[in-house]
Design a protein around this motif. Structure first.
Motif, short mmCIF file in Angstrom:
data_model
loop_
_atom_site.label_atom_id
_atom_site.label_comp_id
_atom_site.label_asym_id
_atom_site.label_seq_id
_atom_site.Cartn_x
_atom_site.Cartn_y
_atom_site.Cartn_z
N VAL A 29 1.02 -1.21 0.11
CA VAL A 29 0.08 -0.11 -0.03
C VAL A 29 0.98 1.19 0.06
O VAL A 29 0.57 2.17 -0.85
N VAL A 30 2.01 1.04 0.71
CA VAL A 30 2.85 2.49 0.64
C VAL A 30 3.21 2.63 -0.63
O VAL A 30 3.68 3.80 -0.96
N SER A 31 3.71 1.59 -1.31
CA SER A 31 4.11 1.65 -2.66
C SER A 31 3.29 2.28 -3.65
O SER A 31 3.67 3.09 -4.71
N TYR A 32 2.07 2.02 -3.38
CA TYR A 32 1.10 2.78 -4.29
C TYR A 32 0.89 4.29 -4.19
O TYR A 32 0.47 5.05 -5.36
N TRP A 33 1.67 4.92 -3.27
CA TRP A 33 1.69 6.36 -3.06
C TRP A 33 2.89 6.79 -3.51
O TRP A 33 3.19 8.15 -3.46
N GLY A 78 3.35 3.83 -7.72
CA GLY A 78 2.27 4.87 -7.69
C GLY A 78 1.88 5.35 -9.23
O GLY A 78 0.88 5.87 -9.47
N ALA A 79 3.15 5.36 -10.04
CA ALA A 79 2.87 5.95 -11.40
C ALA A 79 2.44 4.71 -12.43
O ALA A 79 2.30 4.98 -13.60
N ALA A 80 2.34 3.45 -11.73
CA ALA A 80 2.01 2.30 -12.75
C ALA A 80 0.77 2.72 -13.56
O ALA A 80 -0.30 3.10 -12.70
N PRO A 81 0.29 2.41 -14.94
CA PRO A 81 -0.92 2.39 -15.54
C PRO A 81 -1.85 1.76 -14.87
O PRO A 81 -1.71 0.59 -14.46
N LEU A 82 -3.10 2.12 -14.81
CA LEU A 82 -4.36 1.41 -14.47
C LEU A 82 -4.87 0.58 -15.40
O LEU A 82 -5.80 0.82 -16.30
N THR A 83 -4.19 -0.47 -15.85
CA THR A 83 -4.77 -1.56 -16.51
C THR A 83 -5.93 -2.31 -15.84
O THR A 83 -5.84 -2.07 -14.65
N PRO A 84 -6.62 -3.03 -16.61
CA PRO A 84 -7.67 -3.74 -15.70
C PRO A 84 -6.91 -4.76 -14.60
O PRO A 84 -7.66 -4.77 -13.59
N ASP A 85 -6.19 -5.37 -15.08
CA ASP A 85 -5.32 -6.30 -14.13
C ASP A 85 -4.79 -5.39 -12.87
O ASP A 85 -4.78 -5.89 -11.60
N TRP A 143 -7.38 -3.14 -5.98
CA TRP A 143 -8.84 -3.32 -5.20
C TRP A 143 -8.56 -4.34 -4.21
O TRP A 143 -9.13 -4.12 -3.28
N GLN A 144 -8.05 -5.63 -4.61
CA GLN A 144 -8.13 -6.77 -3.76
C GLN A 144 -7.31 -6.57 -2.47
O GLN A 144 -7.11 -6.99 -1.56
N GLY A 178 -9.97 10.71 -16.72
CA GLY A 178 -8.59 11.16 -17.00
C GLY A 178 -7.68 10.28 -15.96
O GLY A 178 -6.58 10.77 -15.52
N LEU A 179 -8.09 9.30 -15.03
CA LEU A 179 -7.41 8.44 -14.02
C LEU A 179 -6.74 7.57 -14.56
O LEU A 179 -7.38 6.63 -14.99
N THR A 180 -5.30 7.71 -14.83
CA THR A 180 -4.78 6.74 -15.61
C THR A 180 -3.53 6.11 -14.60
O THR A 180 -2.69 5.06 -15.31
N GLN A 181 -3.50 6.71 -13.47
CA GLN A 181 -2.08 5.94 -12.67
C GLN A 181 -2.81 5.45 -11.31
O GLN A 181 -3.47 5.99 -10.73
N THR A 182 -1.90 4.36 -11.10
CA THR A 182 -2.44 3.82 -9.67
C THR A 182 -2.50 4.72 -8.47
O THR A 182 -3.66 4.50 -7.79
N ARG A 183 -1.88 5.74 -8.47
CA ARG A 183 -1.89 6.78 -7.00
C ARG A 183 -3.12 7.33 -7.44
O ARG A 183 -3.80 7.45 -6.33
N GLN A 184 -3.66 7.62 -8.44
CA GLN A 184 -4.94 8.48 -8.53
C GLN A 184 -6.30 7.46 -8.02
O GLN A 184 -7.06 7.86 -7.42
N LEU A 185 -6.22 6.18 -8.31
CA LEU A 185 -7.19 5.08 -7.88
C LEU A 185 -7.02 4.83 -6.47
O LEU A 185 -8.15 4.96 -5.82
N VAL A 186 -5.79 4.90 -5.86
CA VAL A 186 -5.63 4.89 -4.38
C VAL A 186 -6.35 6.14 -3.77
O VAL A 186 -7.18 6.12 -2.84
N GLU A 187 -6.29 7.17 -4.27
CA GLU A 187 -6.71 8.38 -3.61
C GLU A 187 -8.30 8.31 -3.74
O GLU A 187 -9.08 8.87 -2.87
#
Length: 366
Positions: A238-242, A248-255, A261-262, A287-296
């Motif tokens: 979780v810390v790495s997601y930020w 945190g910059a990893a793209p938001l692919t479906p996987d 989420w899990q 326009g949410l394309t990065q992991t950190r944006q989803l976590v926020e």
């Protein structure tokens, strides 16, 4: 309660008494060796990748030394006499000086052992055993600890001890001692077990229930250690997601959305399939394309407010909850970006989103 010493014959007692007298004489120098080993190890772990909870050590007491060297081996031939297990204790015992490195998690045991073994100019590792291996391979539970037998190299405190032990021999600064590495849970278990099993040696004071309880507690502690290890791994993830420059910059692919989420919301995973493409489309619309944006977006307090506002009749799955979170944040914009065109007939999604938005607006007014 009879001690090991009480069971010796007269000749064996003479040998033991001589070794104990020598030990009493040199023990002050051995205490200095123990102190030096502790200081060396504490300095070794400073600014390392492992931060032990604590490092402790002890020099075997005279009473403990006497009891240990009074142990007997069974006769080598039928009808023979039992012999002393340690007839030359100063040459064969490695635990007169002992240190313990106490860690938080099992994975740190390996890391700590590697740090110590890399210091080849200070220690030469002459033994490395994992005490739990036998239990694991036999399908049982028991004592878990990493045991290193270390030899000091050109150590001045050891030279002082050697000179006190026998001033006629050259002091080379080489000495074998034991270093145990274990978690705080294993440490607590072993201390209690040692007090009951090894200090209480009167067979009249023993019950099979003790064995059952020790086995049960060892099993429970192993489960607790695994849970804490999993908790630590989840926290690190979780810390790495930020990390805006890393995960945190990893793209938001479906996987990626599924994995995030899990990790964050494992209790809200009621999907019957593994298709997370819909989620990628929903977040991409804003326009949410990065992991950190989803976590926020998946903020725990926001999720609580959304649940209160919409008063879900059924616990929502990931698809519905994500949709509601986006509606909470973006309001009418979310409807226009993701629903059917207003002129389309019919428009069930648009109707549903508009109804839910009104619920949110009423909740905010109250």
């Amino acid at each position: 309660m009879a001690s090991n010493y009480d069971r010796l014959d007269a000749g064996q007692r003479v040998l033991v008494d001589a070794s104990v007298a020598t030990y009493e004489r040199v023990r002050p120098e051995l205490k200095n060796v123990t102190r030096n080993m502790l200081q060396t190890l504490i300095a070794m772990f400073k600014d390392s990748e492992v931060e032990p909870l604590f490092i402790t050590g002890r020099t075997k007491t005279v009473e403990s030394f006497r009891e240990k060297i009074s142990r007997l081996d069974p006769p080598s031939v039928p009808g023979g006499e039992p012999a002393l297990k340690f007839p030359d204790p100063f040459r064969t015992l490695n635990d007169m000086v002992g240190v313990r490195v106490i860690t938080k998690l099992p994975a740190e045991n390996t890391m700590a052992a590697n740090i110590i073994k890399r210091q080849r100019q200070v220690f030469d590792c002459r033994g490395d055993r994992e005490k739990a291996i036998g239990s694991i391979e036999s399908g049982t539970y028991g004592y878990s600890s990493r045991h290193l037998i270390l030899r000091t190299i050109h150590n001045d405190a050891v030279r002082a001890y050697q000179s006190a032990f026998n001033p006629e021999l050259p002091a080379n600064g080489s000495y074998f001692f034991e270093c145990q590495i274990r978690t705080v849970f294993a440490h607590a278990w072993s201390e209690i077990e040692h007090d009951i099993r090894f200090k209480g040696q009167d067979p009249r004071a023993w019950s099979p229930q003790f064995d059952r309880q020790f086995t049960a507690t060892a099993a429970m502690l192993e489960v607790v250690e695994k849970e804490f290890a999993d908790l630590h791994d989840r926290y690190e993830t979780v810390v790495s997601y930020w990390d805006a420059e890393g995960e945190g910059a990893a793209p938001l692919t479906p996987d990626r959305i599924r994995d995030v989420w899990q990790t964050l919301l494992p209790h809200v995973d009621r999907k019957v399939d593994d298709d997370w493409g819909w989620a990628s489309e929903l977040v991409a619309a804003h326009g949410l394309t990065q992991t950190r944006q989803l976590v926020e977006l998946l903020d725990a307090e926001r999720i609580t407010e959304v649940r209160k506002a919409l008063d879900h009749r059924y616990s929502p799955g990931p698809d519905r909850l994500l949709d509601d979170l986006l509606l909470w944040v973006y309001g009418r914009e979310h409807i226009e970006l993701t629903a059917e065109p207003a002129e389309a007939e019919p428009h069930p999604r648009r109707d549903s989103l508009q109804r839910r938005l009104k619920q949110i607006e009423r909740y905010r007014l109250t």
